[in-house]
Design an enzyme around this catalytic site. Structure first.
Site, short mmCIF file in Angstrom:
data_model
loop_
_atom_site.label_atom_id
_atom_site.label_comp_id
_atom_site.label_asym_id
_atom_site.label_seq_id
_atom_site.Cartn_x
_atom_site.Cartn_y
_atom_site.Cartn_z
N TYR A 112 90.27 -13.10 90.64
CA TYR A 112 89.91 -11.69 90.49
C TYR A 112 88.40 -11.52 90.69
O TYR A 112 87.94 -10.71 91.51
CB TYR A 112 90.35 -11.17 89.12
N PHE A 152 81.91 -4.31 82.22
CA PHE A 152 82.38 -5.24 81.21
C PHE A 152 83.79 -4.76 80.80
O PHE A 152 84.55 -4.32 81.66
CB PHE A 152 81.31 -5.39 80.12
N ASP A 178 89.73 -17.29 81.14
CA ASP A 178 88.96 -16.49 80.17
C ASP A 178 87.67 -17.21 79.75
O ASP A 178 87.74 -18.21 79.03
CB ASP A 178 89.78 -16.26 78.90
N1 UDP Z 1 93.42 -11.04 74.59
C1 UDP Z 1 94.26 -11.57 73.63
N2 UDP Z 1 95.56 -11.16 73.61
C2 UDP Z 1 96.07 -10.24 74.47
C3 UDP Z 1 95.20 -9.69 75.44
C4 UDP Z 1 93.88 -10.11 75.48
O1 UDP Z 1 93.85 -12.42 72.83
O2 UDP Z 1 97.27 -9.93 74.42
C5 UDP Z 1 92.01 -11.45 74.65
C6 UDP Z 1 91.62 -12.10 75.98
O3 UDP Z 1 91.85 -13.50 75.91
C7 UDP Z 1 90.15 -11.74 76.09
C8 UDP Z 1 90.04 -10.41 75.37
O4 UDP Z 1 91.20 -10.29 74.56
O5 UDP Z 1 89.38 -12.68 75.38
C9 UDP Z 1 90.00 -9.23 76.33
O6 UDP Z 1 91.04 -9.37 77.25
P1 UDP Z 1 91.52 -8.21 78.20
O7 UDP Z 1 92.75 -8.69 78.92
O8 UDP Z 1 91.64 -6.95 77.42
O9 UDP Z 1 90.32 -7.98 79.21
P2 UDP Z 1 89.59 -9.03 80.21
O10 UDP Z 1 88.52 -9.69 79.38
O11 UDP Z 1 90.60 -9.98 80.73
O12 UDP Z 1 89.02 -8.14 81.26
#
Ligand code: UDP
Length: 329
Positions: free
Chosen positions: A141, A170, A285
């Protein structure tokens, strides 16, 4: 200005359309509706159901509506999915931007505002992240967006008068403050909507992806910027673009919240219990990402004003509670 919004039926695109209308601009909406929702599109605006990879179709739209600026949101935006299916990310995101740039270069349109991401930075060693931090994305991505950035910058150097803005977001969060627009991804993977679904009983639990990261509480830290702040920044940047400009800005609030902090804030505002279970890390992540948003403030005076995460979550909860089927109603 006459503005073409690609991905206008998506999360950020739909909010951007409203911000542009509030700013007095003429908006043409475009979306292939592969992930967007028709219900978000204002019925009075022209809507073109089209894929940005249709270069000649897009060129015709740019000419027909005498478009001055394109705001390009149309993209796939799930980190996890991009790791599993990298090629669709390069095809939609990088290929889509290539096609759009090709159409723009044959048209009179000379302004371009690009929806980029902090995922282009990968796992930077300096935090907070400023715009000069080297970009080494760690998932497809982020790479698909970085390649798009390069094409946009390179076109600017050869297309006279072409002005560009690369806006690296962000974590975008929240809904419209008047409740008119929300957030609906299919599948839903973003943390705050996932919490809402668990609180509504639409999923069994929230899986917290890893609590063994090298962060203060072991969970990932992210910079959650309110969607209304974010789209207001787009309009401000667009309005300030002069011929030939290259603007690159991080859009965030300048501080991070851990996953646990988000869950705690949600428990404080959601009047329904929900279960959280710690699971394994999600591939792709990085432990910690938060912005240094000083550049956009110094140059344009923009800074996020809706920085209270509990309020953002509270607004989202109201919308999710009132629209349990979200845009599928
Ligand atoms: N996250 C989580 N459980 C979920 C979705 C997200 O623990 O069901 C965590 C994810 O690992 C990251 C943060 O929440 O650390 C934000 O994730 P999100 O998918 O919202 O946004 P991204 O950072 O991928 O753009």
């Amino acid at each position: 200005m006459n503005v073409l919004v690609t991905g206008a039926a998506g999360y950020i695109g739909s909010h951007a359309v409203q911000a542009l209308l509030r700013g007095g601009h003429q908006v043409v909406t475009l979306d292939n509706l592969s992930r967007g929702h028709r219900a978000t599109l204002p019925p009075k605006l022209p809507f073109v159901e089209m894929d940005v990879r249709d270069t000649s179709g897009v060129l015709e739209v740019l000419q027909r509506y005498r478009i001055d600026c394109v705001m390009h949101f149309a993209a796939l935006a799930f980190v996890g999915e991009s790791v599993e299916k990298p090629l669709i990310y390069y095809d939609n995101n990088t290929g889509g931007t290539l096609s759009l740039l090709s159409a723009i270069s044959q048209s009179e349109c000379r302004k371009f505002v690009f929806s980029s991401t902090c995922a282009t930075y990968g796992e930077p060693t300096t935090m907070p992240i400023h715009e000069g931090v080297p970009q080494y994305p760690i998932n497809p991505y982020g790479a698909s967006k970085l390649f798009s950035e390069r094409m946009i910058r390179e076109l600017r150097t050869v297309l006279p008068g072409f002005a560009i803005a690369l806006l690296r977001y962000f974590n975008v969060a929240g809904v419209a403050s008047d409740g008119s627009l929300g957030e609906h991804h299919d599948p839903e993977t973003h943390l705050i909507p996932v919490i809402m679904q668990a609180a509504l009983g639409q999923r069994e639990k929230v899986i917290l992806f890893g609590d063994d990261y090298p962060t203060p509480d072991g969970t990932c830290v992210r910079d959650y910027v309110n969607v209304e702040d974010l789209v207001e920044a787009h309009v401000a940047v667009m309005q300030s673009l002069k011929p030939g400009d290259e603007r690159i800005y991080n859009l965030g609030i300048g501080r991070g919240y851990s996953v646990k902090e988000i869950i705690d804030a949600a428990r404080g505002v959601i009047d329904q219990p929900f279960t959280v279970e710690v699971g394994p890390r999600r591939q792709g992540d990085p432990p910690e990402l938060y912005s240094n948003p000083a550049k956009v403030f110094n140059e344009l005076g923009w800074q996020a004003s809706r920085t209270d995460i509990a309020k953002t979550i509270e607004g989202a909860w109201r919308w999710f509670r009132d629209h349990p089927n979200r845009y599928s109603e």
